[in-house]
Structures are given as C-alpha cells and as structure tokens.
Motif scaffolding. Structure first.
Motif, mmCIF file in Angstrom:
data_model
loop_
_atom_site.group_PDB
_atom_site.id
_atom_site.type_symbol
_atom_site.label_atom_id
_atom_site.label_comp_id
_atom_site.label_asym_id
_atom_site.label_seq_id
_atom_site.Cartn_x
_atom_site.Cartn_y
_atom_site.Cartn_z
ATOM 1 N N THR A 40 1.937 3.360 -27.122
ATOM 2 C CA THR A 40 2.057 2.736 -25.500
ATOM 3 C C THR A 40 1.470 3.405 -24.258
ATOM 4 O O THR A 40 0.969 2.744 -23.674
ATOM 5 C CB THR A 40 3.745 2.906 -25.565
ATOM 6 O OG1 THR A 40 4.228 4.238 -25.238
ATOM 7 C CG2 THR A 40 4.447 1.959 -26.616
ATOM 8 N N THR A 41 1.112 4.712 -24.595
ATOM 9 C CA THR A 41 0.407 5.196 -23.619
ATOM 10 C C THR A 41 -1.101 4.631 -23.369
ATOM 11 O O THR A 41 -1.588 4.085 -22.328
ATOM 12 C CB THR A 41 0.246 6.699 -23.464
ATOM 13 O OG1 THR A 41 1.692 7.189 -23.486
ATOM 14 C CG2 THR A 41 -0.376 7.494 -22.273
ATOM 15 N N ALA A 42 -1.622 4.514 -24.418
ATOM 16 C CA ALA A 42 -3.037 4.024 -24.818
ATOM 17 C C ALA A 42 -3.067 2.484 -24.064
ATOM 18 O O ALA A 42 -3.836 1.923 -23.434
ATOM 19 C CB ALA A 42 -3.662 4.059 -26.224
ATOM 20 N N ILE A 43 -2.171 1.956 -24.593
ATOM 21 C CA ILE A 43 -2.025 0.318 -24.336
ATOM 22 C C ILE A 43 -1.856 0.200 -22.643
ATOM 23 O O ILE A 43 -2.494 -0.599 -22.341
ATOM 24 C CB ILE A 43 -0.850 -0.330 -24.910
ATOM 25 C CG1 ILE A 43 -1.070 -0.567 -26.600
ATOM 26 C CG2 ILE A 43 -0.513 -1.611 -24.508
ATOM 27 C CD1 ILE A 43 0.094 -0.862 -27.133
ATOM 28 N N SER A 44 -0.962 1.106 -22.245
ATOM 29 C CA SER A 44 -0.737 1.156 -20.826
ATOM 30 C C SER A 44 -2.244 1.418 -19.842
ATOM 31 O O SER A 44 -2.416 0.503 -19.184
ATOM 32 C CB SER A 44 0.298 2.267 -20.319
ATOM 33 O OG SER A 44 0.974 1.851 -19.507
ATOM 34 N N GLU A 45 -2.857 2.191 -20.434
ATOM 35 C CA GLU A 45 -3.961 2.524 -19.823
ATOM 36 C C GLU A 45 -5.113 1.401 -20.090
ATOM 37 O O GLU A 45 -5.871 0.925 -18.952
ATOM 38 C CB GLU A 45 -4.644 3.805 -20.686
ATOM 39 C CG GLU A 45 -5.618 4.569 -19.795
ATOM 40 C CD GLU A 45 -5.505 5.409 -18.606
ATOM 41 O OE1 GLU A 45 -6.092 4.943 -17.399
ATOM 42 O OE2 GLU A 45 -4.364 5.966 -18.371
ATOM 43 N N SER A 68 -4.292 1.857 -49.130
ATOM 44 C CA SER A 68 -2.848 2.076 -49.054
ATOM 45 C C SER A 68 -2.497 2.531 -47.711
ATOM 46 O O SER A 68 -1.288 2.684 -47.277
ATOM 47 C CB SER A 68 -2.466 3.373 -49.953
ATOM 48 O OG SER A 68 -3.217 4.203 -49.765
ATOM 49 N N LYS A 69 -3.396 2.566 -46.676
ATOM 50 C CA LYS A 69 -3.075 3.037 -45.533
ATOM 51 C C LYS A 69 -2.748 1.663 -44.516
ATOM 52 O O LYS A 69 -3.313 0.844 -44.727
ATOM 53 C CB LYS A 69 -4.217 3.587 -44.758
ATOM 54 C CG LYS A 69 -4.863 5.015 -45.215
ATOM 55 C CD LYS A 69 -5.558 5.783 -44.043
ATOM 56 C CE LYS A 69 -6.875 4.836 -43.929
ATOM 57 N NZ LYS A 69 -7.884 5.757 -43.059
ATOM 58 N N ALA A 70 -1.797 2.005 -43.849
ATOM 59 C CA ALA A 70 -1.237 0.770 -42.661
ATOM 60 C C ALA A 70 -1.454 1.699 -41.330
ATOM 61 O O ALA A 70 -1.637 2.803 -41.043
ATOM 62 C CB ALA A 70 0.166 0.700 -42.712
ATOM 63 N N GLY A 71 -1.984 0.544 -40.326
ATOM 64 C CA GLY A 71 -2.438 1.191 -39.158
ATOM 65 C C GLY A 71 -1.988 0.111 -37.924
ATOM 66 O O GLY A 71 -1.457 -0.963 -38.436
ATOM 67 N N LEU A 72 -2.065 0.486 -36.819
ATOM 68 C CA LEU A 72 -2.155 -0.511 -35.643
ATOM 69 C C LEU A 72 -3.223 -0.497 -34.920
ATOM 70 O O LEU A 72 -3.821 0.436 -34.580
ATOM 71 C CB LEU A 72 -0.999 0.103 -34.744
ATOM 72 C CG LEU A 72 -0.477 -0.745 -33.467
ATOM 73 C CD1 LEU A 72 1.003 -0.787 -33.467
ATOM 74 C CD2 LEU A 72 -1.310 -0.365 -32.231
ATOM 75 N N LYS A 73 -3.745 -1.777 -34.529
ATOM 76 C CA LYS A 73 -5.043 -1.772 -33.949
ATOM 77 C C LYS A 73 -4.807 -2.553 -32.659
ATOM 78 O O LYS A 73 -3.979 -3.401 -32.248
ATOM 79 C CB LYS A 73 -5.896 -2.765 -34.671
ATOM 80 C CG LYS A 73 -7.480 -2.813 -33.789
ATOM 81 C CD LYS A 73 -8.285 -4.037 -34.428
ATOM 82 C CE LYS A 73 -9.387 -3.451 -35.445
ATOM 83 N NZ LYS A 73 -10.207 -4.395 -35.963
ATOM 84 N N VAL A 74 -5.480 -1.942 -31.428
ATOM 85 C CA VAL A 74 -5.051 -2.523 -30.246
ATOM 86 C C VAL A 74 -6.339 -3.113 -29.738
ATOM 87 O O VAL A 74 -7.602 -2.282 -29.844
ATOM 88 C CB VAL A 74 -4.535 -1.300 -29.112
ATOM 89 C CG1 VAL A 74 -4.653 -1.902 -27.582
ATOM 90 C CG2 VAL A 74 -3.414 -0.604 -29.468
ATOM 91 N N ILE A 75 -6.572 -4.269 -29.290
ATOM 92 C CA ILE A 75 -7.660 -4.801 -28.808
ATOM 93 C C ILE A 75 -7.657 -5.212 -27.291
ATOM 94 O O ILE A 75 -6.423 -5.918 -27.192
ATOM 95 C CB ILE A 75 -7.947 -5.910 -29.754
ATOM 96 C CG1 ILE A 75 -8.037 -5.766 -31.158
ATOM 97 C CG2 ILE A 75 -9.255 -6.881 -29.112
ATOM 98 C CD1 ILE A 75 -8.076 -6.763 -32.232
ATOM 99 N N ALA A 76 -8.418 -4.503 -26.674
ATOM 100 C CA ALA A 76 -8.527 -4.876 -25.060
ATOM 101 C C ALA A 76 -9.743 -5.729 -24.709
ATOM 102 O O ALA A 76 -10.707 -5.299 -24.787
ATOM 103 C CB ALA A 76 -8.184 -3.777 -24.331
ATOM 104 N N VAL A 77 -9.594 -7.049 -24.411
ATOM 105 C CA VAL A 77 -10.566 -7.704 -24.031
ATOM 106 C C VAL A 77 -10.483 -8.319 -22.629
ATOM 107 O O VAL A 77 -9.356 -8.928 -22.258
ATOM 108 C CB VAL A 77 -10.720 -9.146 -24.922
ATOM 109 C CG1 VAL A 77 -11.952 -9.816 -24.717
ATOM 110 C CG2 VAL A 77 -10.955 -8.643 -26.442
#
Length: 133
Positions: A40-45, A68-77
C-alpha cells in the motif's frame, strides 16, 4: 495474465481508493500485514506521483502466478510529461516535490521487481511486483 482491477487517478481521493484496492487484493492473496503495508505504501507513492506530476493516470492491481508462486503486480500508467532522467529520479533522496524523497527508489525497495519506462511528452509506465513468500 491475471485479472486487473484499475483505479483512475484524478484527485487525492483516488490515491486512497488505489491503496484500498491494493490492500484488498494483497489480503485475498494471503500477504501478511507487513507486506500489505509495503504494497500500500508503494501504491500510495506511485498514485501520488501520477497526481502530482501527470495530473491523471491509473493504477492497476493484478494477481499474477508464476509456477507455484503467487504475487501482486502494481501497474502505474500516465500520459504526463514523462521523466527526462530516470537514473536521477532513481537516486535516493532525489525529490522534485520537496517530499521525503522515498519516491521511486522507495517503491523499488518495497517491492521485489521494479520496471520503469518513460518517454518525454508520452508518459510513464511503472510495473512493480511483490511475491508471496
């Protein structure tokens, strides 16, 4: 390709909405509270940068899977002015807003993968990934 959820960034409330979306997806994926806070800090920034420098853009959150890995990707455009010197903005302590300067180097540290593409007068595309441990 995972399913993307996006928040348009037009004002400060949208930054809050993007953070909330990121936290919800991180929780669904099973991230602990510490990693949820990092995300959330990264998204905020990233959302604040769009708001301050580009005027508008969007933050998309995507669940991603690699083996077998799961993750969350944030895309800022955004389609703002672009970044003329990516090396400079990636230096710790560099700030044009007079903020804390955690900025993009902070986002890179908070996340596991970080990619930035920016073209002058065309905008910036930043992708950051946090993997579930």
């Amino acid at each position: 390709m995972g399913i993307q959820s996006c928040v348009k960034i037009l004002n400060e409330w949208d930054i809050v909405a993007a953070r909330q979306l990121g936290r919800n997806v991180a929780k669904e994926l099973g991230f602990g509270t510490v990693d949820q806070a990092r995300i959330t800090t990264a998204i905020s920034e990233l959302a604040r940068n769009i708001y301050l420098y580009a005027g508008q853009g969007q933050i998309c959150i995507e669940k991603i899977y690699e083996g077998s890995k799961a993750g969350l990707k944030v895309i800022a455009v955004d389609s703002g002015p672009g970044i003329s010197d990516i090396r400079q903005v990636m230096e710790d302590g560099y700030s044009t807003s007079g903020g804390l300067g955690a900025g993009l180097p902070g986002v890179k540290r908070l996340m596991d993968q970080f990619d930035i593409i920016s073209s002058l007068e065309k905008g910036t595309d930043i992708r950051a990934v946090k993997w579930l441990r």
